[in-house]
Scaffold this active site. Structure first.
Site, PDB file in Angstrom:
ATOM      1  N   ILE A 291      47.205  32.506  59.503  1.00 47.76           N
ATOM      2  CA  ILE A 291      46.178  31.911  58.390  1.00 47.76           C
ATOM      3  C   ILE A 291      45.986  33.421  57.719  1.00 47.76           C
ATOM      4  O   ILE A 291      46.062  34.408  57.903  1.00 47.76           O
ATOM      5  CB  ILE A 291      44.903  31.542  59.080  1.00 47.76           C
ATOM      6  CG1 ILE A 291      43.704  31.503  58.045  1.00 47.76           C
ATOM      7  CG2 ILE A 291      44.479  32.809  60.093  1.00 47.76           C
ATOM      8  CD1 ILE A 291      42.550  30.666  58.479  1.00 47.76           C
TER       9      ILE A 291
ATOM     10  N   GLU B 245      46.817  33.808  68.250  1.00 51.18           N
ATOM     11  CA  GLU B 245      46.877  35.179  68.783  1.00 51.18           C
ATOM     12  C   GLU B 245      46.719  35.995  67.462  1.00 51.18           C
ATOM     13  O   GLU B 245      47.182  35.659  66.330  1.00 51.18           O
ATOM     14  CB  GLU B 245      48.503  35.170  69.193  1.00 51.18           C
ATOM     15  CG  GLU B 245      48.450  35.175  70.583  1.00 51.18           C
ATOM     16  CD  GLU B 245      49.482  34.177  71.002  1.00 51.18           C
ATOM     17  OE1 GLU B 245      50.788  34.114  70.173  1.00 51.18           O
ATOM     18  OE2 GLU B 245      49.856  33.640  72.076  1.00 51.18           O
TER      19      GLU B 245
ATOM     20  N   ASN C 261      43.561  44.067  64.534  1.00 51.66           N
ATOM     21  CA  ASN C 261      43.010  43.360  63.329  1.00 51.66           C
ATOM     22  C   ASN C 261      41.806  42.943  63.426  1.00 51.66           C
ATOM     23  O   ASN C 261      41.299  41.831  63.666  1.00 51.66           O
ATOM     24  CB  ASN C 261      44.018  41.973  63.035  1.00 51.66           C
ATOM     25  CG  ASN C 261      43.698  41.485  61.810  1.00 51.66           C
ATOM     26  OD1 ASN C 261      42.803  41.660  61.093  1.00 51.66           O
ATOM     27  ND2 ASN C 261      44.462  40.524  61.408  1.00 51.66           N
TER      28      ASN C 261
ATOM     29  N   TYR D 198      37.165  35.237  63.803  1.00 50.62           N
ATOM     30  CA  TYR D 198      37.190  34.389  65.073  1.00 50.62           C
ATOM     31  C   TYR D 198      36.153  34.240  65.952  1.00 50.62           C
ATOM     32  O   TYR D 198      35.614  33.173  66.393  1.00 50.62           O
ATOM     33  CB  TYR D 198      38.811  34.494  65.719  1.00 50.62           C
ATOM     34  CG  TYR D 198      39.644  34.487  64.856  1.00 50.62           C
ATOM     35  CD1 TYR D 198      39.891  33.578  63.778  1.00 50.62           C
ATOM     36  CD2 TYR D 198      40.808  35.319  64.926  1.00 50.62           C
ATOM     37  CE1 TYR D 198      40.912  33.534  62.927  1.00 50.62           C
ATOM     38  CE2 TYR D 198      42.034  35.317  64.296  1.00 50.62           C
ATOM     39  CZ  TYR D 198      41.955  34.523  63.165  1.00 50.62           C
ATOM     40  OH  TYR D 198      43.081  34.476  62.456  1.00 50.62           O
TER      41      TYR D 198
HETATM   42  C1  LIG Z   1      41.741  37.589  58.071  1.00 54.18           C
HETATM   43  C2  LIG Z   1      41.490  36.913  56.669  1.00 54.18           C
HETATM   44  C3  LIG Z   1      42.216  35.601  56.566  1.00 54.18           C
HETATM   45  C4  LIG Z   1      40.322  36.777  56.464  1.00 54.18           C
HETATM   46  O1  LIG Z   1      40.032  36.009  55.119  1.00 54.18           O
HETATM   47  P1  LIG Z   1      38.907  36.585  53.966  1.00 54.18           P
HETATM   48  O2  LIG Z   1      38.755  35.638  53.078  1.00 54.18           O
HETATM   49  O3  LIG Z   1      39.030  37.973  53.683  1.00 54.18           O
HETATM   50  O4  LIG Z   1      37.710  36.614  54.973  1.00 54.18           O
HETATM   51  P2  LIG Z   1      36.104  35.943  54.647  1.00 54.18           P
HETATM   52  O5  LIG Z   1      35.607  36.455  53.281  1.00 54.18           O
HETATM   53  O6  LIG Z   1      35.953  34.492  54.819  1.00 54.18           O
HETATM   54  O7  LIG Z   1      35.117  36.525  55.836  1.00 54.18           O
HETATM   55  C5  LIG Z   1      35.038  36.240  57.041  1.00 54.18           C
HETATM   56  C6  LIG Z   1      34.719  37.233  57.944  1.00 54.18           C
HETATM   57  O8  LIG Z   1      35.853  38.128  58.240  1.00 54.18           O
HETATM   58  C7  LIG Z   1      35.181  39.441  58.175  1.00 54.18           C
HETATM   59  N1  LIG Z   1      35.573  40.116  57.080  1.00 54.18           N
HETATM   60  C8  LIG Z   1      36.345  39.840  56.048  1.00 54.18           C
HETATM   61  N2  LIG Z   1      36.708  40.978  55.111  1.00 54.18           N
HETATM   62  C9  LIG Z   1      36.192  41.657  55.934  1.00 54.18           C
HETATM   63  C10 LIG Z   1      36.034  43.244  55.432  1.00 54.18           C
HETATM   64  N3  LIG Z   1      36.895  43.764  54.383  1.00 54.18           N
HETATM   65  N4  LIG Z   1      35.439  44.065  56.214  1.00 54.18           N
HETATM   66  C11 LIG Z   1      34.945  43.775  57.254  1.00 54.18           C
HETATM   67  N5  LIG Z   1      34.921  42.404  57.589  1.00 54.18           N
HETATM   68  C12 LIG Z   1      35.379  41.467  57.006  1.00 54.18           C
HETATM   69  C13 LIG Z   1      33.660  39.142  58.155  1.00 54.18           C
HETATM   70  O9  LIG Z   1      33.400  39.131  59.518  1.00 54.18           O
HETATM   71  C14 LIG Z   1      33.534  38.144  57.404  1.00 54.18           C
HETATM   72  O10 LIG Z   1      32.180  37.372  57.817  1.00 54.18           O
HETATM   73  P3  LIG Z   1      30.714  37.610  56.917  1.00 54.18           P
HETATM   74  O11 LIG Z   1      31.263  37.292  55.547  1.00 54.18           O
HETATM   75  O12 LIG Z   1      30.187  36.762  57.316  1.00 54.18           O
HETATM   76  O13 LIG Z   1      30.594  38.966  57.069  1.00 54.18           O
HETATM   77  C15 LIG Z   1      42.113  37.716  55.490  1.00 54.18           C
HETATM   78  O14 LIG Z   1      41.391  39.087  55.588  1.00 54.18           O
HETATM   79  C16 LIG Z   1      43.657  37.986  55.534  1.00 54.18           C
HETATM   80  O15 LIG Z   1      44.334  37.098  55.172  1.00 54.18           O
HETATM   81  N6  LIG Z   1      44.103  38.786  56.114  1.00 54.18           N
HETATM   82  C17 LIG Z   1      45.401  39.410  56.190  1.00 54.18           C
HETATM   83  C18 LIG Z   1      46.201  38.263  56.919  1.00 54.18           C
HETATM   84  C19 LIG Z   1      45.557  38.187  58.534  1.00 54.18           C
HETATM   85  O16 LIG Z   1      45.473  39.126  58.919  1.00 54.18           O
HETATM   86  N7  LIG Z   1      45.542  37.007  59.004  1.00 54.18           N
HETATM   87  C20 LIG Z   1      44.955  36.917  60.312  1.00 54.18           C
HETATM   88  C21 LIG Z   1      46.020  36.934  61.517  1.00 54.18           C
HETATM   89  S1  LIG Z   1      45.656  36.252  62.952  1.00 54.18           S
END
Ligand SMILES: CC(C)(COP(=O)(O)OP(=O)(O)OC[C@H]1O[C@@H](n2cnc3c(N)ncnc32)[C@H](O)[C@@H]1OP(=O)(O)O)[C@@H](O)C(=O)NCCC(=O)NCCS
Length: 162
Positions: free
Chosen positions: A84, A118, A123, A130
Site C-alpha cells: 500500500i 507485513e 516503518n 494499521y
Molecule cells: C504508509 C502510508 C501508506 C500512509 O499514507 P498517508 O496518506 O501518508 O497516511 P494518512 O495521511 O492517511 O495518515 C494515516 C495515519 O498514518 C500516520 N501518519 C501518516 N503520515 C504521518 C507522518 N508524517 N508522521 C506521523 N504519522 C503519520 C498517522 O497515524 C495517520 O493517522 P492520523 O492522521 O489520524 O494521525 C504512506 O506514508 C506511504 O505510502 N509510505 C511509503 C510506503 C509505505 O511505507 N507503505 C506501507 C508499507 S507496509
C-alpha cells in the site's frame, strides 16, 4: 483481542477515484514505488502481481495521475495486503487511511475473515496507521526485508473482520 474493524471511510470522490490496476499503469506505479521506498518492489514483481493479485489504484480526477495503489491477495478466507503506497507528494492527507479502508471493504466483499500484512519494523508511520485501523501485531519475521544496513525484521499484523 482485536478491536472492531473500521467502517467504510470513503476518499473524497470529487477529487479522487479508485479502479483496478491495468498493465498500462505499471510505469507510473513503479516510478512512485521508487520515490516512496528506499528498497521497494522491482518492476517484475508488479508485473507478476497483475496476474495473481488484486491491485487497485487511486487516481486524481483533474490530472488523471496515479497517486497511490494497494495490492492484495485473497487466499481462501484470508485477505493479504501486499503493498500500500501513496505518492510522497500526497502523503499525510488521509489518503493512505482511505485506501486502507477501501481494501478492508474489499476483504469483506470476498467474505474474508482475517486481513494480514507485513511491515518493516522501522516503518512507524505505517504501523500506527494499521494499529489505528484495529490491526494487532501477531509476530515477527526476523531479517525479512533487505535494508541499507543489511536486513530488517518484518512485523506481522492481523485484523479479524468477523
Ligand atoms: C504508509 C502510508 C501508506 C500512509 O499514507 P498517508 O496518506 O501518508 O497516511 P494518512 O495521511 O492517511 O495518515 C494515516 C495515519 O498514518 C500516520 N501518519 C501518516 N503520515 C504521518 C507522518 N508524517 N508522521 C506521523 N504519522 C503519520 C498517522 O497515524 C495517520 O493517522 P492520523 O492522521 O489520524 O494521525 C504512506 O506514508 C506511504 O505510502 N509510505 C511509503 C510506503 C509505505 O511505507 N507503505 C506501507 C508499507 S507496509
Amino acid at each position: 483481542m482485536n478491536s472492531p474493524a473500521p467502517n467504510r471511510q470513503s476518499l473524497n470522490n470529487e477529487q479522487y477515484f479508485i479502479r483496478n490496476i491495468r498493465q498500462t499503469d505499471l510505469d507510473e506505479i513503479y516510478s512512485i514505488e521508487k520515490r516512496a521506498y528506499k528498497k521497494g518492489w522491482s518492476y517484475g514483481i508488479f508485473q507478476q502481481s497483475l496476474t495473481s493479485n488484486r491491485g487497485f489504484i487511486l487516481i486524481r480526477r483533474d490530472t488523471d495521475n496515479i497517486i497511490g495503489y494497494g495490492i492484495s491477495q485473497v487466499i481462501v478466507d484470508e485477505f493479504h495486503i501486499l503493498n500500500i503506497c501513496i505518492h510522497p507528494d500526497y502523503q499525510h492527507q488521509g489518503l493512505g487511511k482511505g485506501l486502507l479502508y477501501f481494501l478492508l471493504d474489499k476483504a469483506r466483499e470476498f467474505s474474508c475473515k482475517d486481513v494480514f500484512l507485513e511491515v518493516r519494523a522501522s516503518n512507524l508511520i505505517a504501523i500506527q496507521l494499521y494499529l489505528d485501523a484495529g490491526f494487532n501485531e501477531v509476530g515477527v519475521r526476523k531479517n525479512y526485508y533487505p535494508s541499507e544496513k543489511g536486513r530488517e525484521d518484518a512485523c506481522q499484523m492481523c485484523l479479524s473482520l468477523f
